[in-house]
Design an enzyme around this catalytic site. Structure first.
Site, PDB file in Angstrom:
ATOM      1  N   LYS A   1       0.867  -1.185   0.000  1.00 22.87           N
ATOM      2  CA  LYS A   1       0.000   0.000   0.000  1.00 22.87           C
ATOM      3  C   LYS A   1       0.895   1.223   0.000  1.00 22.87           C
ATOM      4  O   LYS A   1       1.804   1.339   0.833  1.00 22.87           O
ATOM      5  CB  LYS A   1      -0.920   0.031   1.221  1.00 22.87           C
ATOM      6  CG  LYS A   1      -1.815   1.280   1.221  1.00 22.87           C
ATOM      7  CD  LYS A   1      -2.863   1.246   2.322  1.00 22.87           C
ATOM      8  CE  LYS A   1      -2.275   1.616   3.666  1.00 22.87           C
ATOM      9  NZ  LYS A   1      -3.327   1.798   4.686  1.00 22.87           N
TER      10      LYS A   1
ATOM     11  N   ARG B   1     -10.445  -1.902   7.118  1.00 19.51           N
ATOM     12  CA  ARG B   1      -9.538  -2.905   7.686  1.00 19.51           C
ATOM     13  C   ARG B   1      -9.122  -2.530   9.099  1.00 19.51           C
ATOM     14  O   ARG B   1      -8.918  -3.388   9.954  1.00 19.51           O
ATOM     15  CB  ARG B   1      -8.352  -3.169   6.776  1.00 19.51           C
ATOM     16  CG  ARG B   1      -7.339  -2.050   6.550  1.00 19.51           C
ATOM     17  CD  ARG B   1      -6.290  -1.965   7.650  1.00 19.51           C
ATOM     18  NE  ARG B   1      -5.052  -1.386   7.186  1.00 19.51           N
ATOM     19  CZ  ARG B   1      -4.258  -0.651   7.938  1.00 19.51           C
ATOM     20  NH1 ARG B   1      -4.582  -0.342   9.180  1.00 19.51           N
ATOM     21  NH2 ARG B   1      -3.123  -0.194   7.446  1.00 19.51           N
TER      22      ARG B   1
ATOM     23  N   ASN C   1     -14.546  13.070  23.210  1.00 23.23           N
ATOM     24  CA  ASN C   1     -13.686  13.595  22.159  1.00 23.23           C
ATOM     25  C   ASN C   1     -13.139  14.940  22.611  1.00 23.23           C
ATOM     26  O   ASN C   1     -13.817  15.692  23.328  1.00 23.23           O
ATOM     27  CB  ASN C   1     -14.440  13.760  20.840  1.00 23.23           C
ATOM     28  CG  ASN C   1     -13.494  13.975  19.662  1.00 23.23           C
ATOM     29  OD1 ASN C   1     -12.673  13.118  19.360  1.00 23.23           O
ATOM     30  ND2 ASN C   1     -13.597  15.119  19.005  1.00 23.23           N
TER      31      ASN C   1
ATOM     32  N   SER D   1      -5.438  10.883  17.059  1.00 21.16           N
ATOM     33  CA  SER D   1      -4.097  11.130  16.515  1.00 21.16           C
ATOM     34  C   SER D   1      -3.221  11.801  17.566  1.00 21.16           C
ATOM     35  O   SER D   1      -2.315  12.562  17.253  1.00 21.16           O
ATOM     36  CB  SER D   1      -4.190  12.005  15.266  1.00 21.16           C
ATOM     37  OG  SER D   1      -4.878  13.222  15.558  1.00 21.16           O
TER      38      SER D   1
ATOM     39  N   GLY E   1      -5.179   4.191  17.447  1.00 19.13           N
ATOM     40  CA  GLY E   1      -4.706   5.443  16.865  1.00 19.13           C
ATOM     41  C   GLY E   1      -3.200   5.604  16.810  1.00 19.13           C
ATOM     42  O   GLY E   1      -2.687   6.421  16.051  1.00 19.13           O
ATOM     43  N   THR E   2      -2.466   4.823  17.609  1.00 18.89           N
ATOM     44  CA  THR E   2      -1.020   5.011  17.694  1.00 18.89           C
ATOM     45  C   THR E   2      -0.322   4.146  16.656  1.00 18.89           C
ATOM     46  O   THR E   2      -0.220   2.930  16.811  1.00 18.89           O
ATOM     47  CB  THR E   2      -0.513   4.671  19.107  1.00 18.89           C
ATOM     48  OG1 THR E   2      -1.185   5.507  20.052  1.00 18.89           O
ATOM     49  CG2 THR E   2       0.981   4.908  19.225  1.00 18.89           C
TER      50      THR E   2
ATOM     51  N   LYS F   1       3.493   9.017  18.840  1.00 14.84           N
ATOM     52  CA  LYS F   1       2.060   9.053  19.138  1.00 14.84           C
ATOM     53  C   LYS F   1       1.768   8.299  20.438  1.00 14.84           C
ATOM     54  O   LYS F   1       2.475   7.341  20.786  1.00 14.84           O
ATOM     55  CB  LYS F   1       1.249   8.442  17.997  1.00 14.84           C
ATOM     56  CG  LYS F   1       0.933   9.380  16.855  1.00 14.84           C
ATOM     57  CD  LYS F   1      -0.055   8.720  15.898  1.00 14.84           C
ATOM     58  CE  LYS F   1      -0.517   9.657  14.810  1.00 14.84           C
ATOM     59  NZ  LYS F   1      -1.527   9.014  13.938  1.00 14.84           N
TER      60      LYS F   1
ATOM     61  N   GLY G   1      -3.324  -1.997  18.069  1.00 10.64           N
ATOM     62  CA  GLY G   1      -3.519  -2.129  16.626  1.00 10.64           C
ATOM     63  C   GLY G   1      -2.691  -1.111  15.870  1.00 10.64           C
ATOM     64  O   GLY G   1      -3.078   0.052  15.750  1.00 10.64           O
TER      65      GLY G   1
END
Length: 321
Positions: free
Chosen positions: A67, A111, A160, A199, A220-221, A226, A292
């Site tokens: 990718k 994904r 958030n 993020s 997100g990391t 991050k 993830g």
């Protein structure tokens, strides 16, 4: 060569197909039948963009490719385009010839959501009822939709940094027939499953905001520096990941490992649980965590699946290349 245009993906790729593709490739990775190649990720010095390549070879599924793409932070404001842009290329592992080119923007979101859903399926308590969302950006709605299929949740709570974005999550919960509640971070103690998808470069969720028995999917990391979680959360959890080396290098585990709170050997590939070579959750009060990081094999798996679907539907474009 077959081309599957970005515009076709939404009508082809289902959550179920994405889940199946990601689960299979995680299992292949843990069995030693699939391997990710080293990631290239660079700031290009133009438009503040990050650009890179993720690739690999799944010998079990015969998916070889990469990718190419990254993050253009000015796209939405300047051009009305989403900030994440990518394209997936698949090659014939027998000959090396290019086999297909697939739009990767929606597939990346699907994904990523499938990966956290697979972790919930295999690691969350069977009686999980409250789903907590930390983050409400573009990918959060995909995460929420996929997660809701994994347990009989009866409530969604969300936080958030910019609360005005929380209606994005509320709309998905309402569509699923579930109540939604905006909470402060301390309110996450009520969650049985927490998905973090931000993020952030600073820890958001602290150890005292996570209850015993919670499953956390930290999604997100994916870059050095991050961070979404207090490293003490990982120290007190059973930690699983897509790929250990990447988790330690640029995933959430980078911070806990750097502080000596956990070792790389403390992290288990989720595929081992899928394959039955690791028990996964060991008790109802154990905190489980999926780091993830997003590996190239996930992209290849969903791209290969969507090519088959496109051929079946008659929408794949064949070109002489």
């Amino acid at each position: 060569m077959l081309i599957v245009a970005e515009r076709e993906i939404a009508n082809l790729m289902t959550q179920e197909a994405a889940f199946d593709a990601v689960e299979k490739v995680f299992a292949a990775m843990a069995a030693g039948d699939a391997r990710n190649f080293p990631v290239v990720r660079e700031a290009i010095g133009h438009e503040d963009a990050l650009y890179g390549f993720k690739g690999g070879f799944d010998r079990a599924g015969l998916a070889l490719g990469l990718k190419a793409g990254g993050y253009w932070p000015n796209n939405l404001e300047k051009r009305g385009l989403i900030n994440h842009q990518s394209t997936i290329f698949l090659f014939d592992p027998d000959t090396g010839k290019v086999r297909s080119m697939v739009g990767g923007n929606l597939l990346t979101a699907l994904r990523t959501a499938a990966a956290s859903a697979v972790s919930i399926s295999h690691l969350a308590r069977a009686d999980a009822r409250v789903l907590g969302m930390v983050g409400a950006g573009h990918q959060a709605t995909f995460q929420l939709r996929a997660a809701l299929k994994q347990r009989s949740f009866d409530k969604v709570i969300g936080w958030n940094l910019h609360p005005e974005m929380l209606p994005n999550l509320e709309a998905v919960a309402t569509q699923a027939g579930l109540p939604f509640e905006a909470v402060e971070l301390d309110g996450m103690v009520a969650a049985d499953v927490i998905i973090s998808i931000t993020s952030s470069f600073d820890a958001i969720l602290s150890a005292d905001q996570v209850s015993p028995g919670t499953h956390i999917a930290c999604m997100g990391t994916d870059t050095k520096g991050k961070q979404e979680l207090d490293p003490r959360i990982l120290a007190g959890a059973a930690v699983f990941t897509d790929e250990v080396a990447q988790s330690v290098a640029l995933g959430e585990a980078q911070h806990a490992v750097a502080r000596g709170l956990i070792k790389p050997s403390d992290i288990t590939q989720l595929g081992a649980v899928i394959n039955g070579t690791h028990e996964g959750r060991s008790s109802d009060d154990q905190i489980t965590l999926f780091d993830g990081t997003g590996v190239g094999l996930q992209d290849l798996a969903v791209a290969a699946a969507v090519v088959d679907l496109a051929v079946e539907a008659g929408v794949a474009i064949e070109v002489d290349f």
